[in-house]
Motif scaffolding. Structure first.
Motif, PDB file in Angstrom:
ATOM      1  N   ILE A 139       0.836  -1.198   0.000  1.00 45.72           N
ATOM      2  CA  ILE A 139       0.000   0.000   0.000  1.00 45.72           C
ATOM      3  C   ILE A 139       0.872   1.250   0.000  1.00 45.72           C
ATOM      4  CG2 ILE A 139      -1.324   1.431   1.646  1.00 45.72           C
ATOM      5  CD1 ILE A 139      -3.244  -0.816   2.001  1.00 45.72           C
ATOM      6  N   VAL A 140       0.463   2.215  -0.806  1.00 42.32           N
ATOM      7  CA  VAL A 140       1.047   3.553  -0.774  1.00 42.32           C
ATOM      8  C   VAL A 140      -0.090   4.530  -0.502  1.00 42.32           C
ATOM      9  CG1 VAL A 140       2.271   5.349  -2.041  1.00 42.32           C
ATOM     10  CG2 VAL A 140       2.870   2.950  -2.422  1.00 42.32           C
ATOM     11  N   ASP A 141      -0.006   5.229   0.614  1.00 45.31           N
ATOM     12  CA  ASP A 141      -1.026   6.216   0.968  1.00 45.31           C
ATOM     13  C   ASP A 141      -0.630   7.541   0.325  1.00 45.31           C
ATOM     14  OD1 ASP A 141      -2.910   7.871   2.014  1.00 45.31           O
ATOM     15  OD2 ASP A 141      -2.514   7.392   4.124  1.00 45.31           O
ATOM     16  N   ASP A 142      -1.218   7.815  -0.838  1.00 46.60           N
ATOM     17  CA  ASP A 142      -0.866   9.009  -1.611  1.00 46.60           C
ATOM     18  C   ASP A 142      -1.926  10.109  -1.464  1.00 46.60           C
ATOM     19  OD1 ASP A 142       1.012  10.258  -3.316  1.00 46.60           O
ATOM     20  OD2 ASP A 142      -0.257   9.879  -5.067  1.00 46.60           O
ATOM     21  N   ARG A 143      -2.723  10.022  -0.414  1.00 40.25           N
ATOM     22  CA  ARG A 143      -3.705  11.069  -0.170  1.00 40.25           C
ATOM     23  C   ARG A 143      -3.024  12.338   0.329  1.00 40.25           C
ATOM     24  NH1 ARG A 143      -7.243   8.557   4.360  1.00 40.25           N
ATOM     25  NH2 ARG A 143      -5.171   7.819   4.967  1.00 40.25           N
ATOM     26  N   ASP A 144      -3.682  13.466   0.109  1.00 40.78           N
ATOM     27  CA  ASP A 144      -3.192  14.720   0.672  1.00 40.78           C
ATOM     28  C   ASP A 144      -3.355  14.691   2.190  1.00 40.78           C
ATOM     29  OD1 ASP A 144      -2.634  15.742  -1.842  1.00 40.78           O
ATOM     30  OD2 ASP A 144      -4.627  16.641  -2.064  1.00 40.78           O
ATOM     31  N   ALA A 145      -2.487  15.411   2.879  1.00 36.79           N
ATOM     32  CA  ALA A 145      -2.548  15.439   4.337  1.00 36.79           C
ATOM     33  C   ALA A 145      -3.891  15.964   4.827  1.00 36.79           C
ATOM     34  CB  ALA A 145      -1.409  16.303   4.895  1.00 36.79           C
ATOM     35  N   VAL A 146      -4.462  16.929   4.105  1.00 40.53           N
ATOM     36  CA  VAL A 146      -5.745  17.494   4.538  1.00 40.53           C
ATOM     37  C   VAL A 146      -6.868  16.459   4.436  1.00 40.53           C
ATOM     38  CG1 VAL A 146      -5.125  19.860   3.980  1.00 40.53           C
ATOM     39  CG2 VAL A 146      -6.155  18.411   2.220  1.00 40.53           C
ATOM     40  N   ASP A 147      -6.649  15.435   3.640  1.00 40.04           N
ATOM     41  CA  ASP A 147      -7.640  14.371   3.488  1.00 40.04           C
ATOM     42  C   ASP A 147      -7.318  13.165   4.367  1.00 40.04           C
ATOM     43  OD1 ASP A 147      -9.105  15.788   1.549  1.00 40.04           O
ATOM     44  OD2 ASP A 147      -7.745  15.118  -0.033  1.00 40.04           O
ATOM     45  N   GLY A 148      -6.366  13.344   5.270  1.00 39.03           N
ATOM     46  CA  GLY A 148      -6.002  12.259   6.169  1.00 39.03           C
ATOM     47  C   GLY A 148      -4.840  11.415   5.698  1.00 39.03           C
ATOM     48  N   GLY A 149      -4.189  11.833   4.612  1.00 39.63           N
ATOM     49  CA  GLY A 149      -3.062  11.064   4.076  1.00 39.63           C
ATOM     50  C   GLY A 149      -1.903  10.983   5.051  1.00 39.63           C
ATOM     51  N   THR A 150      -1.272   9.824   5.086  1.00 38.76           N
ATOM     52  CA  THR A 150      -0.149   9.615   6.002  1.00 38.76           C
ATOM     53  C   THR A 150       1.192   9.521   5.278  1.00 38.76           C
ATOM     54  OG1 THR A 150      -0.317   7.200   5.850  1.00 38.76           O
ATOM     55  CG2 THR A 150      -1.676   8.299   7.523  1.00 38.76           C
ATOM     56  N   ALA A 152       2.289   6.898   4.148  1.00 34.90           N
ATOM     57  CA  ALA A 152       2.823   5.576   4.489  1.00 34.90           C
ATOM     58  C   ALA A 152       2.985   4.708   3.247  1.00 34.90           C
ATOM     59  CB  ALA A 152       1.902   4.881   5.485  1.00 34.90           C
ATOM     60  N   THR A 153       4.009   3.867   3.285  1.00 31.09           N
ATOM     61  CA  THR A 153       4.211   2.862   2.241  1.00 31.09           C
ATOM     62  C   THR A 153       4.717   1.598   2.935  1.00 31.09           C
ATOM     63  OG1 THR A 153       5.477   2.282   0.248  1.00 31.09           O
ATOM     64  CG2 THR A 153       6.465   3.910   1.728  1.00 31.09           C
ATOM     65  N   PHE A 154       3.950   0.527   2.830  1.00 30.01           N
ATOM     66  CA  PHE A 154       4.278  -0.690   3.569  1.00 30.01           C
ATOM     67  C   PHE A 154       3.568  -1.878   2.936  1.00 30.01           C
ATOM     68  CE2 PHE A 154       0.444   1.078   5.251  1.00 30.01           C
ATOM     69  CZ  PHE A 154      -0.365   0.005   5.617  1.00 30.01           C
ATOM     70  N   MET A 219      -4.467  -3.775   6.762  1.00 28.63           N
ATOM     71  CA  MET A 219      -3.542  -2.769   6.238  1.00 28.63           C
ATOM     72  C   MET A 219      -4.204  -1.397   6.151  1.00 28.63           C
ATOM     73  SD  MET A 219      -1.597  -5.063   3.320  1.00 28.63           S
ATOM     74  CE  MET A 219      -0.347  -3.830   2.921  1.00 28.63           C
ATOM     75  N   LEU A 220      -5.453  -1.375   5.715  1.00 22.47           N
ATOM     76  CA  LEU A 220      -6.165  -0.098   5.652  1.00 22.47           C
ATOM     77  C   LEU A 220      -6.323   0.508   7.047  1.00 22.47           C
ATOM     78  CD1 LEU A 220      -8.969  -0.977   3.073  1.00 22.47           C
ATOM     79  CD2 LEU A 220      -7.046   0.589   2.718  1.00 22.47           C
ATOM     80  N   ALA A 221      -6.544  -0.344   8.039  1.00 24.78           N
ATOM     81  CA  ALA A 221      -6.705   0.146   9.409  1.00 24.78           C
ATOM     82  C   ALA A 221      -5.440   0.845   9.891  1.00 24.78           C
ATOM     83  CB  ALA A 221      -7.054  -1.013  10.342  1.00 24.78           C
ATOM     84  N   GLU A 222      -4.286   0.416   9.386  1.00 20.81           N
ATOM     85  CA  GLU A 222      -3.026   1.035   9.801  1.00 20.81           C
ATOM     86  C   GLU A 222      -2.906   2.475   9.325  1.00 20.81           C
ATOM     87  OE1 GLU A 222       0.647  -1.060   9.513  1.00 20.81           O
ATOM     88  OE2 GLU A 222      -0.325  -3.031   9.580  1.00 20.81           O
ATOM     89  N   ILE A 223      -3.660   2.848   8.302  1.00 20.04           N
ATOM     90  CA  ILE A 223      -3.625   4.241   7.848  1.00 20.04           C
ATOM     91  C   ILE A 223      -4.961   4.935   8.137  1.00 20.04           C
ATOM     92  CG2 ILE A 223      -1.832   3.922   6.099  1.00 20.04           C
ATOM     93  CD1 ILE A 223      -4.000   3.653   3.987  1.00 20.04           C
ATOM     94  N   GLY A 224      -5.693   4.377   9.100  1.00 20.98           N
ATOM     95  CA  GLY A 224      -6.890   5.035   9.595  1.00 20.98           C
ATOM     96  C   GLY A 224      -8.113   4.916   8.714  1.00 20.98           C
ATOM     97  N   ILE A 225      -8.181   3.884   7.882  1.00 18.36           N
ATOM     98  CA  ILE A 225      -9.333   3.704   7.004  1.00 18.36           C
ATOM     99  C   ILE A 225     -10.037   2.393   7.350  1.00 18.36           C
ATOM    100  CG2 ILE A 225     -10.114   3.388   4.616  1.00 18.36           C
ATOM    101  CD1 ILE A 225      -7.694   4.989   3.709  1.00 18.36           C
ATOM    102  N   GLY A 226     -11.322   2.456   7.585  1.00 14.79           N
ATOM    103  CA  GLY A 226     -12.105   1.241   7.776  1.00 14.79           C
ATOM    104  C   GLY A 226     -12.524   0.711   6.422  1.00 14.79           C
ATOM    105  N   VAL A 227     -12.438  -0.594   6.238  1.00 15.83           N
ATOM    106  CA  VAL A 227     -12.781  -1.135   4.926  1.00 15.83           C
ATOM    107  C   VAL A 227     -14.222  -0.792   4.552  1.00 15.83           C
ATOM    108  CG1 VAL A 227     -13.557  -3.399   5.779  1.00 15.83           C
ATOM    109  CG2 VAL A 227     -12.565  -3.199   3.474  1.00 15.83           C
ATOM    110  N   HIS A 228     -15.080  -0.640   5.550  1.00 15.93           N
ATOM    111  CA  HIS A 228     -16.472  -0.289   5.276  1.00 15.93           C
ATOM    112  C   HIS A 228     -16.605   1.089   4.645  1.00 15.93           C
ATOM    113  CE1 HIS A 228     -15.551   1.291   9.276  1.00 15.93           C
ATOM    114  NE2 HIS A 228     -16.465   2.223   9.038  1.00 15.93           N
TER     115      HIS A 228
END
Length: 242
Positions: A139-150, A152-154, A219-228
């Motif tokens: 996973i690469v979290d390429d979101r903007d910081a204002v949108d909650g992006g971290t 992270a790449t893992f 993995m999504l939970a690690e960047i603050g996203i619930g799969v739901h």
């Protein structure tokens, strides 16, 4: 060398861009996400996978021979390269998911056969035996910081044991003649014509199609996203009327 498509990632069936961007052309992975109600768009990448793995093996052999990558590490490496390649091509704002799979049998890594001769030989070696299917996820979290992006790449790998039926030569030749096994890891697809040839699966069943839903959730939970949060709203909306 990485060759990337010119078309941007789109999801024509939706009226908005999904957050998840899948760096894969795999029909099985897309079907797995769709069945789970997870909105996504796709941006497949074409990598020199053999070259990437050969370079990694050479570096390990030259520096620390005991650290030559295992099959589980190799699929993770390829998943990482796919995720980063798609991230560099996209316009940003996505959570990018790269995946790769390989079958390990007696310590030997079995990727895509590519030719009918190789596919037939591998099936003759696999029949009646048990191998381990490794599916790497990155996973690469390429979101903007204002949108909650971290940022992270893992990654992580899901594995399962697969026991193949004791096929006869006629069955193997007939399956290879369909062309299905040539471009898939291990030379088989459990969600396709090889389904009757798989006797047993032990472990994460989703790993067999190359995308583990339980692992993706963690993995999504690690960047603050619930799969739901990625579920298709049209499928989760209550029925009208009543």
């Amino acid at each position: 060398m990485t060759t990337l498509p010119t078309a941007p990632p789109t999801a024509p069936e939706l009226d908005h861009e999904p957050l998840l961007l899948l760096a894969s052309a795999s029909a099985g992975r897309r079907a797995t996400l769709r069945a789970a109600g997870i909105e996504h768009s796709t941006l497949p990448v074409d990598l020199d996978e053999d070259g990437i793995l050969a370079a990694a093996r050479e570096r390990a052999a030259a520096g620390a021979p005991e650290e030559v990558p295992t099959a589980a590490e190799e699929v993770l490496l390829l998943a990482r390269e796919k995720a980063h390649a798609a991230t560099s091509r996209s316009e940003g704002g996505y959570v990018v998911l790269g995946c790769d799979s390989m079958l390990e049998l007696d310590g030997e890594v079995i990727g895509k056969p590519h030719t009918a001769e190789r596919a037939a030989a591998r099936w003759r070696a696999m029949r009646g035996r048990t191998g381990v299917l490794h599916s790497g996820h990155w996973i690469v979290d390429d979101r903007d910081a204002v949108d909650g992006g971290t940022g992270a790449t893992f990654g992580a790998t899901a594995s399962c044991e697969i026991t193949f039926a004791a096929l006869d030569d006629e069955e193997i030749d007939a399956y290879v003649a369909t062309g299905e096994p040539l471009g898939v890891a291990g030379g088989f697809t459990i969600d396709g014509m090889a389904g009757p040839f798989i006797e047993r699966i032990e472990g994460d069943p989703h790993a067999v199609v190359g995308l583990s839903l339980p692992l993706l959730r963690r993995m999504l939970a690690e960047i603050g996203i619930g799969v739901h949060e990625l579920w298709d709203e049209a499928r989760t909306a209550p029925p009208a009327g009543g």
